[in-house]
Write an enzyme that holds these catalytic residues in place. Structure first.
Site, PDB file in Angstrom:
ATOM      1  N   SER A   1     -69.727  43.292  40.730  1.00  0.00           N
ATOM      2  CA  SER A   1     -67.891  43.260  39.809  1.00  0.00           C
ATOM      3  C   SER A   1     -67.023  42.827  39.884  1.00  0.00           C
ATOM      4  O   SER A   1     -66.547  44.147  40.903  1.00  0.00           O
ATOM      5  CB  SER A   1     -68.126  43.587  38.276  1.00  0.00           C
ATOM      6  OG  SER A   1     -68.715  43.285  37.030  1.00  0.00           O
TER       7      SER A   1
ATOM      8  N   ARG B   1     -63.428  52.667  34.003  1.00  0.00           N
ATOM      9  CA  ARG B   1     -64.060  52.577  35.558  1.00  0.00           C
ATOM     10  C   ARG B   1     -63.099  53.736  36.136  1.00  0.00           C
ATOM     11  O   ARG B   1     -62.793  53.189  37.520  1.00  0.00           O
ATOM     12  CB  ARG B   1     -63.988  51.013  35.771  1.00  0.00           C
ATOM     13  CG  ARG B   1     -64.461  50.555  35.433  1.00  0.00           C
ATOM     14  CD  ARG B   1     -66.348  50.326  35.138  1.00  0.00           C
ATOM     15  NE  ARG B   1     -67.143  49.281  34.183  1.00  0.00           N
ATOM     16  CZ  ARG B   1     -67.115  49.233  33.382  1.00  0.00           C
ATOM     17  NH1 ARG B   1     -67.297  50.778  32.403  1.00  0.00           N
ATOM     18  NH2 ARG B   1     -68.493  48.604  32.224  1.00  0.00           N
TER      19      ARG B   1
ATOM     20  N   GLU C   1     -62.186  45.900  41.016  1.00  0.00           N
ATOM     21  CA  GLU C   1     -63.357  47.494  40.925  1.00  0.00           C
ATOM     22  C   GLU C   1     -64.058  47.581  41.841  1.00  0.00           C
ATOM     23  O   GLU C   1     -64.401  48.167  41.983  1.00  0.00           O
ATOM     24  CB  GLU C   1     -64.019  46.236  39.501  1.00  0.00           C
ATOM     25  CG  GLU C   1     -65.481  47.389  39.218  1.00  0.00           C
ATOM     26  CD  GLU C   1     -65.799  46.902  38.085  1.00  0.00           C
ATOM     27  OE1 GLU C   1     -66.725  47.431  37.354  1.00  0.00           O
ATOM     28  OE2 GLU C   1     -65.768  46.375  37.135  1.00  0.00           O
TER      29      GLU C   1
END
Length: 328
Positions: A230, A181, A300
């Site tokens: 998320s 990520r 995130e």
């Protein structure tokens, strides 16, 4: 709140620009959470050349922040100073197939799901995971978006971008610095498109895989709510949602912000949340998870901009500071 008129203050030369410039543009309408303050100046360029011209004229000291579909953004209530760049479908929303038959070029404004569809039509495997990601390709390139065991870095070949100084460049995969990520490219570098490569596969098989991805998302995620996907990254060897659940945070609510009962790693705007509510809730969850498991969760969701009237929210708010938080 509103910011000073940046165009006037800078004496910015706008002649020849074909895109749209808007001062004090509310961003709540373009983020999935539907919260947040304005952009001091929003620029929606007509195409890559228009973007490059604008950036070449913009004084270097003015901050620049690109955003996409707003699916994983939390814009704070005080808004975003400087310039926000938002790429539209007209100049950055096309998909073309390469002459080699196994590559696709997609603009940064192409929704991830649309790329998955195009790959299926072309009989190219490797893209089905995009059917479960609600953002656009620009964001996927920025954060190495992934789902169901697959990631962007597995299918991208090269990335096209415009630098803060207005230079149009191409970045090969090996220079993107991808990890979980994350990419190592500077935050003011604006991704405009990319070349992807798949592998030949029967369309029926691809569509079956995509249907499975969509069914899982429908069954497990609160996709009909005002959410940002998320909230926290999965720590190595752990699932974020399990840590949140074990810390008693499923259904935890502060103001109009709530951790989803359906998937407790998703924050929801129940209808009255401010950005402050959402960030305060996230930091409270982080504090409780740390206290319960000793594991520090990383956001995130991307939090951007200035705080609102409530002021800066300290990280790792303790449970003793959140008497208003409840599970009901």
């Amino acid at each position: 709140m509103s910011f000073p008129d940046l165009i006037h203050d800078l004496g910015l030369e706008t002649g020849g620009l074909r895109g749209r410039l808007t001062a004090n543009q509310p961003l709540s309408a373009v983020t999935w959470f539907r919260v947040g303050g304005p952009a001091q100046l929003l620029f929606q360029p007509a195409d890559v050349e228009d973007l490059a011209l604008f950036l070449s004229r913009l004084p270097r000291e003015v901050p620049v922040l690109p955003i996409g579909l707003g699916s994983n953004l939390l814009v704070r209530d005080g808004g975003i100073p400087g310039v926000v760049i938002r790429l539209g479908a007209r100049g950055f929303g096309t998909i073309t197939r390469g002459e080699d038959g196994v590559s696709l070029h997609a603009g940064a404004a192409v929704p991830d799901k649309k790329l998955a569809e195009a790959a299926a039509e072309a009989g190219l495997g490797g893209f089905a995971f995009y059917a479960g990601i609600p953002g656009a390709i620009g964001g996927a390139l920025r954060m190495n978006a992934g789902a169901h065991g697959a990631e962007t870095r597995e299918v991208v070949v090269s990335v096209e971008a415009v630098t803060r100084d207005g230079e149009i460049i191409r970045i090969p995969l090996e220079e993107m610095g991808y990890s979980y990520r994350h990419s190592q490219q500077p935050g003011d570098l604006i991704f405009t498109g990319a070349v992807f490569r798949g592998c030949p596969r029967a369309e029926a098989e691809i569509r079956e895989e995509m249907a499975g991805v969509a069914a899982h998302r429908e069954a497990a995620q609160p996709i009909r709510e005002k959410t940002g996907g998320s909230t926290f990254k999965n720590p190595p060897g752990h699932s974020a949602w399990k840590l949140v659940d074990a810390a008693g945070c499923r259904g935890l609510q502060i103001g109009g912000a709530r951790m989803s009962d359906m998937h407790c790693n998703f924050m929801i705007n129940t209808g009255t949340a401010t950005a402050d509510d959402l960030e305060r809730l996230g930091e409270t969850v982080r504090a409780r998870v740390l206290k319960h498991s000793g594991i520090s969760l990383d956001w995130e969701i991307k939090r951007l901009g200035l705080p609102g009237p409530a002021g800066v929210i300290a990280p790792f708010l303790g449970t003793e500071a959140t008497e208003e938080a409840s599970n009901g």
